[in-house]
Design a protein around this motif. Structure first.
Motif, PDB file in Angstrom:
ATOM      1  N   GLN A 127       0.803  -1.097  -0.047  1.00  8.10           N
ATOM      2  CA  GLN A 127       0.043  -0.014   0.089  1.00  8.10           C
ATOM      3  C   GLN A 127       0.846   1.256   0.098  1.00  8.10           C
ATOM      4  N   ILE A 128       1.789   1.406   1.000  1.00  6.14           N
ATOM      5  CA  ILE A 128       2.754   2.482   0.997  1.00  6.14           C
ATOM      6  C   ILE A 128       3.607   2.590  -0.575  1.00  6.14           C
ATOM      7  N   VAL A 129       3.835   1.556  -0.891  1.00  2.79           N
ATOM      8  CA  VAL A 129       4.660   1.518  -2.375  1.00  2.79           C
ATOM      9  C   VAL A 129       3.523   2.202  -3.290  1.00  2.79           C
ATOM     10  N   ASN A 130       2.330   1.749  -3.202  1.00  5.82           N
ATOM     11  CA  ASN A 130       1.359   2.249  -4.459  1.00  5.82           C
ATOM     12  C   ASN A 130       1.205   3.698  -4.254  1.00  5.82           C
ATOM     13  N   THR A 131       1.002   4.054  -2.959  1.00  2.00           N
ATOM     14  CA  THR A 131       0.478   5.457  -2.639  1.00  2.00           C
ATOM     15  C   THR A 131       1.857   6.437  -3.043  1.00  2.00           C
ATOM     16  N   ALA A 132       3.001   5.912  -2.788  1.00  2.00           N
ATOM     17  CA  ALA A 132       4.155   6.851  -3.032  1.00  2.00           C
ATOM     18  C   ALA A 132       4.204   6.990  -4.677  1.00  2.00           C
ATOM     19  N   GLY A 133       3.478   6.306  -5.418  1.00  2.00           N
ATOM     20  CA  GLY A 133       3.649   6.554  -6.735  1.00  2.00           C
ATOM     21  C   GLY A 133       4.574   5.201  -7.294  1.00  2.00           C
ATOM     22  N   LEU A 134       4.814   4.286  -6.789  1.00  2.00           N
ATOM     23  CA  LEU A 134       5.344   3.175  -7.241  1.00  2.00           C
ATOM     24  C   LEU A 134       4.966   2.027  -7.665  1.00  2.00           C
ATOM     25  N   PRO A 135       5.133   1.318  -8.855  1.00  2.00           N
ATOM     26  CA  PRO A 135       4.365   0.222  -9.198  1.00  2.00           C
ATOM     27  C   PRO A 135       4.544  -0.859  -8.121  1.00  2.00           C
ATOM     28  N   SER A 136       3.440  -1.846  -8.111  1.00  2.00           N
ATOM     29  CA  SER A 136       3.576  -3.127  -7.122  1.00  2.00           C
ATOM     30  C   SER A 136       4.749  -4.088  -7.653  1.00  2.00           C
ATOM     31  N   THR A 137       5.141  -4.790  -6.393  1.00  2.00           N
ATOM     32  CA  THR A 137       6.284  -5.591  -6.676  1.00  2.00           C
ATOM     33  C   THR A 137       5.819  -7.036  -6.184  1.00  2.00           C
ATOM     34  N   HIS A 138       6.829  -8.110  -6.519  1.00  2.00           N
ATOM     35  CA  HIS A 138       6.157  -9.490  -6.296  1.00  2.00           C
ATOM     36  C   HIS A 138       6.489  -9.917  -4.702  1.00  2.00           C
ATOM     37  N   ASP A 139       7.173  -9.044  -4.193  1.00  2.00           N
ATOM     38  CA  ASP A 139       7.508  -9.547  -2.951  1.00  2.00           C
ATOM     39  C   ASP A 139       7.845  -8.261  -2.030  1.00  2.00           C
ATOM     40  N   PRO A 140       7.760  -8.253  -0.709  1.00  2.00           N
ATOM     41  CA  PRO A 140       8.125  -7.190   0.296  1.00  2.00           C
ATOM     42  C   PRO A 140       9.679  -6.735   0.058  1.00  2.00           C
ATOM     43  N   LEU A 199      -0.653  14.083   9.030  1.00  2.00           N
ATOM     44  CA  LEU A 199       0.050  12.995   9.262  1.00  2.00           C
ATOM     45  C   LEU A 199      -0.191  11.745   8.554  1.00  2.00           C
ATOM     46  N   ARG A 200      -1.481  11.727   8.073  1.00  2.00           N
ATOM     47  CA  ARG A 200      -1.929  10.342   7.339  1.00  2.00           C
ATOM     48  C   ARG A 200      -1.261  10.380   5.967  1.00  2.00           C
ATOM     49  N   TRP A 201      -1.026  11.730   5.389  1.00  2.58           N
ATOM     50  CA  TRP A 201      -0.761  11.947   4.354  1.00  2.58           C
ATOM     51  C   TRP A 201       0.929  11.484   4.286  1.00  2.58           C
ATOM     52  N   LEU A 202       1.724  11.658   5.322  1.00  2.00           N
ATOM     53  CA  LEU A 202       3.040  11.140   5.366  1.00  2.00           C
ATOM     54  C   LEU A 202       3.082   9.752   5.841  1.00  2.00           C
ATOM     55  N   LEU A 203       2.281   9.161   6.703  1.00  5.36           N
ATOM     56  CA  LEU A 203       2.381   7.614   6.968  1.00  5.36           C
ATOM     57  C   LEU A 203       1.883   6.813   5.372  1.00  5.36           C
ATOM     58  N   ASP A 204       0.986   7.405   4.903  1.00  2.00           N
ATOM     59  CA  ASP A 204       0.409   6.568   3.656  1.00  2.00           C
ATOM     60  C   ASP A 204       1.729   6.362   2.426  1.00  2.00           C
ATOM     61  N   ARG A 205       2.635   7.261   2.510  1.00  2.00           N
ATOM     62  CA  ARG A 205       3.633   7.257   1.662  1.00  2.00           C
ATOM     63  C   ARG A 205       4.968   6.927   2.286  1.00  2.00           C
ATOM     64  N   GLY A 206       4.897   6.383   3.380  1.00  2.00           N
ATOM     65  CA  GLY A 206       6.304   5.972   4.299  1.00  2.00           C
ATOM     66  C   GLY A 206       7.132   6.919   4.662  1.00  2.00           C
ATOM     67  N   LEU A 207       6.787   8.039   4.570  1.00  2.00           N
ATOM     68  CA  LEU A 207       7.701   9.185   5.023  1.00  2.00           C
ATOM     69  C   LEU A 207       7.871   9.203   6.530  1.00  2.00           C
ATOM     70  N   LEU A 208       6.945   8.795   7.339  1.00  2.00           N
ATOM     71  CA  LEU A 208       6.718   8.404   8.364  1.00  2.00           C
ATOM     72  C   LEU A 208       6.316   6.845   8.732  1.00  2.00           C
ATOM     73  N   LEU A 209       6.968   5.963   9.479  1.00  2.00           N
ATOM     74  CA  LEU A 209       6.768   4.717   9.716  1.00  2.00           C
ATOM     75  C   LEU A 209       6.546   4.316  11.095  1.00  2.00           C
ATOM     76  N   PRO A 210       5.350   3.573  11.439  1.00  2.00           N
ATOM     77  CA  PRO A 210       5.098   2.980  12.478  1.00  2.00           C
ATOM     78  C   PRO A 210       6.154   2.213  13.196  1.00  2.00           C
TER      79      PRO A 210
END
Length: 819
Positions: free
Chosen positions: A162-175, A227-238
């Motif tokens: 989800q973070i990868v997609n929201t950041a504008g990157l294509p999906s991948t096959h593995d984490p 904050l949600r905008w940052l979390l969705d794009r991985g700029l902040l990580l829990p």
């Protein structure tokens, strides 16, 4: 794989093996803990250099920029290139000062084996990375947090996608590939600029607050939109419920690639503050040196007949320290400094008696006989080398016990090094120039930065030692008006030598300093000025015999540029008790007074002498005898004498159950002037210097770690390590038995004898296994010289000497492979 990559060292041991002997010696010199005991080979040396204790010691001796460089490597990929390290320290814009200083710093870290590898594959020693890398429990001074890979290690694969997609990157096959793509995005300056361009203003403010650390923040279960905008794009990580972190790659982008907010490649200069005439500085320092000597002498005279008692735990009680401070007319911390200085110089110690007390040592009497400048030299040399730290007195140790003067727990091994460094910084300035104290402290902090805060919130110990050094040097006369004096430079070893020959020892430095100080000290006087009010004025320092006699005959009333002495009946009686007669006292005063002897003083001496010794006190337990029985009748009738419980033995003799000293004091308190006598009836002469400790040596300074090895030890250690490494790494010649896992070579006695005899003829070295008489097995590389009588004589490369081995103790022999 390229030839360059294949030739690169794969471990620290391999990197050390590629060094020459001079480089290995430099490593052992910089890190002396590695040479005690001498490692058996380079693998053991590398292992020891990577232990936690050794790495911590090495890190604590780095300057600020070297430590910043190591911290930058700790947050860089392992291995890192030199360009990557340069970018972390200089930033995207490049810092010319960093660019200039970094090569030497990397070379120094490589020399100390804290990093290894060439500029394309720089490795920070694993233990150093563990100590310096950021973690929630131990934040890094860089203020950086974990990498994206570390922060997402416990995250579900779906959330990562989800973070990868929201950041504008294509999906991948593995984490794993998804985390790699996200990391590449955050490390790409252009793509990150484009991503942050669409961030809400409040989101950018959050990133700015976290950018330089600490990188952790708190969020609610329902975070705000920015904050949600940052979390969705991985700029902040829990990282935990309610806690988020700024990934390292994002922080580095926001910082312009810098690992530190302010890199400090250049040491701060110790700027001059005040300039004085060097002659004024030397004169001021000389005057303070004389005052220091007078203070120490007064302290030891105060304890001449036995000083304060030693506490059960050791040291001086608070009450006794206060009494000593009153006697010296000085604050308690200053009195504690003089006490510790006398102790460090070996002039003061405990007497070791049952009721243990402090007293001067026999060395004090010898010290008093030396010239004034030499006496100062002994105090100054003892202060410069002492590890006992008077500034700690009154504080608490790590077990919350009070630290007392002359007590345990005052040794700080860093004290001599800090004193030398502070004085060296002063010596680097022109003569007569004094720096601001804060400038000196700032420089010292850069040279040895504080890595961990003090638990009690106080300043770093080195900073406190530097402050104490500046004040103590002024008290002792090493500095004058804040500038290093000429004799202070000589004491440090930075003054020019009179004959141009180099000085090699502290004794030579002290001798030069004494020679420079001697002409600056005031000449002692041989006279005083007697006055009609029963006082004498000494307009300057007095010759020792005159000062000692006057100190017995009169009491010091005031000090300063001129010392005032007052004559009293008690002081005159003290001189008579010391064996002087009235005629002696009259002659002494007439000889040493520049003014006529006042009539009141003459009458005082005659009156006290007339009554002195009229009564005699001896042992009965104690007795009093007097030729005039009316005087004894007067004493018996005096109600104040009831406590002495006197009884008449004869018309001219009284006896008492108390000891003679108590009886003497009791009669003197009644206004009489009795004299003590021996069992033979002779008058006892009381001398002030009667109490001394047994011979005592000055306390030994506590060294800071192992001593620095000298050139002879370094040469021998490098040779032994090389020989041991040769025995451990040289391959055996095939065909032949190949021992596995460090086993000893095994051959039959006949083969062993034949191989050794062949080696004698060819002059080649061989590898043997040997078991000594204690059953200890070892491997050795030897060059056989002769084989006869059941013994082989050979040059042992491991021990670097010729040795003889019994053949029956050699387990086997193998030839070495030709390089």
């Amino acid at each position: 794989m390229s030839p360059e990559a294949s030739s690169a060292p794969r471990s620290l041991a391999e990197a050390l093996r590629a060094r020459d002997d001079a480089s290995l010696a430099a490593l052992l010199r910089d890190r002396p803990d590695l040479v005690a005991p001498v490692p058996t080979d380079l693998t053991q040396l590398a292992t020891r250099a990577g232990t936690r204790a050794s790495v911590l010691r090495a890190l604590e001796h780095l300057d600020r920029f070297a430590l910043q460089t190591a911290q930058a490597l700790a947050v860089a990929p392992d291995p890192a290139t030199y360009d990557t390290l340069h970018g972390l320290l200089a930033g995207d814009d490049g810092d010319p000062a960093v660019t200039e200083a970094l090569p030497a710093t990397v070379a120094a870290l490589r020399r100390q084996a804290l990093i290894w590898g060439d500029d394309e594959r720089l490795h920070l020693v694993r233990t150093a990375r563990e100590l310096l890398a950021p973690s929630p429990q131990h934040p890094s001074p860089t203020g950086l947090g974990p990498t994206v890979r570390e922060a997402t290690s416990g995250m579900s694969p779906g959330r990562v996608q989800q973070i990868v997609n929201t950041a504008g990157l294509p999906s991948t096959h593995d984490p794993v590939s998804a985390v790699a793509a996200l990391t590449a995005l955050f490390a790409d300056r252009k793509r990150m600029d484009a991503l942050l361009a669409g961030a809400p203003e409040a989101a950018r403010e959050v990133l700015t607050r976290l950018m330089w650390g600490p990188p952790y923040g708190q969020v609610t279960a329902d975070p705000a939109a920015h904050l949600r905008w940052l979390l969705d794009r991985g700029l902040l990580l829990p990282t935990a419920p309610g806690t988020v972190v700024l990934p390292r790659e994002v922080a580095l982008h926001l910082r312009g690639g810098r690992a530190h907010r302010v890199p400090e490649p250049v040491p701060p200069a110790v700027e001059p503050s005040v300039a004085h005439d060097p002659r004024t500085v030397d004169a001021t320092a000389a005057g303070q040196a004389y005052t220091a000597l007078a203070t120490v002498e007064e302290l030891l005279k105060h304890w001449d007949q036995g000083g304060p008692a030693v506490l059960r735990a050791g040291g001086l009680s608070v009450r006794d320290l206060k009494r000593t401070a009153v006697a010296l007319d000085a604050p308690e911390p200053l009195a504690a400094f003089w006490i510790e200085l006398a102790y460090a110089a070996g002039l003061l110690a405990s007497d070791g008696a049952a009721d243990e007390r402090y007293a001067p040592t026999p060395a004090y009497d010898t010290w008093l006989e030396r010239p004034v400048a030499e006496r100062w030299g002994r105090l100054a040399a003892a202060w410069l080398a002492a590890t006992r730290t008077a500034g700690l007195i009154g504080g608490r140790d790590i077990k919350d016990r009070a630290l007392s003067a002359l007590g345990p727990g005052l040794d700080r091994s860093a004290a001599p090094e800090v004193r030398h460094r502070v004085l060296t910084l002063l010596a680097d300035l022109p003569a007569g120039v004094a720096p601001a104290p804060e400038a000196v402290l700032t420089r010292l902090t850069w040279e040895r930065p504080l890595r961990t805060p003090q638990r009690d919130g106080t300043e770093d110990l080195r900073v406190r030692l530097a402050r104490w050094t500046l004040s103590e040097a002024e008290l002792l006369g090493v500095t004058g008006r804040g500038a290093l004096s000429g004799h202070g430079r000589a004491l440090l070893g930075t003054a020019p030598e009179p004959d141009g020959t180099p000085l090699s020892s502290a004794e030579q430095h002290t001798a030069i300093a004494v020679g420079l100080l001697a002409p600056l000290l005031p000449e002692p006087l041989d006279h005083v000025l007697l006055q009609a009010d029963l006082t004498a004025v000494a307009p300057g320092p007095l010759l020792r015999p005159l000062a000692e006699m006057l100190g017995v005959l009169a009491d010091v009333e005031s000090k300063g540029g001129a010392t005032v002495y007052r004559f009293t009946p008690a002081s005159v009686r003290r001189a008579l008790d010391a064996g002087q007669t009235a005629a002696d006292l009259h002659a002494f005063l007439a000889q040493h007074s520049r003014t006529p002897v006042p009539q009141p003083l003459t009458y005082l001496i005659d009156d006290v002498a007339r009554r002195h010794g009229h009564l005699r006190v001896g042992v009965a337990s104690a007795y009093v005898r007097c030729d005039d029985d009316s005087v004894l009748n007067e004493i018996i009738a005096d109600k104040r004498a009831a406590a002495l419980r006197l009884r008449r033995l004869a018309p001219t003799v009284l006896a008492a159950p108390c000891d003679p000293a108590t009886l003497l004091e009791g009669l003197r308190s009644l206004g009489y002037a009795p004299a003590a006598e021996s069992a033979q009836g002779d008058v006892l002469i009381t001398r002030a210097d009667a109490r001394r400790t047994p011979p005592r040596t000055a306390p030994e300074p506590v060294p800071e770690g192992p001593p620095a090895p000298d050139s002879v030890l370094l040469t021998a250690a490098v040779r032994a390590i090389r020989a041991g490494d040769l025995a451990a790494t040289t391959p055996l010649k095939a065909p032949g038995p190949q021992p596995a896992g460090g086993e000893l070579p095994r051959t039959s006695p006949a083969d062993t004898l034949a191989t050794l005899q062949a080696a004698v003829m060819t002059g080649e070295a061989v590898w043997i296994g040997y078991v000594n008489a204690d059953g200890a097995a070892s491997q050795r590389v030897v060059a056989p010289i002769r084989v006869e009588g059941g013994f082989v004589t050979a040059y042992d490369h491991t021990a670097d000497e010729v040795r003889t081995y019994p053949l029956h103790r050699i387990t086997g022999v193998a030839e070495l492979a030709e390089e």
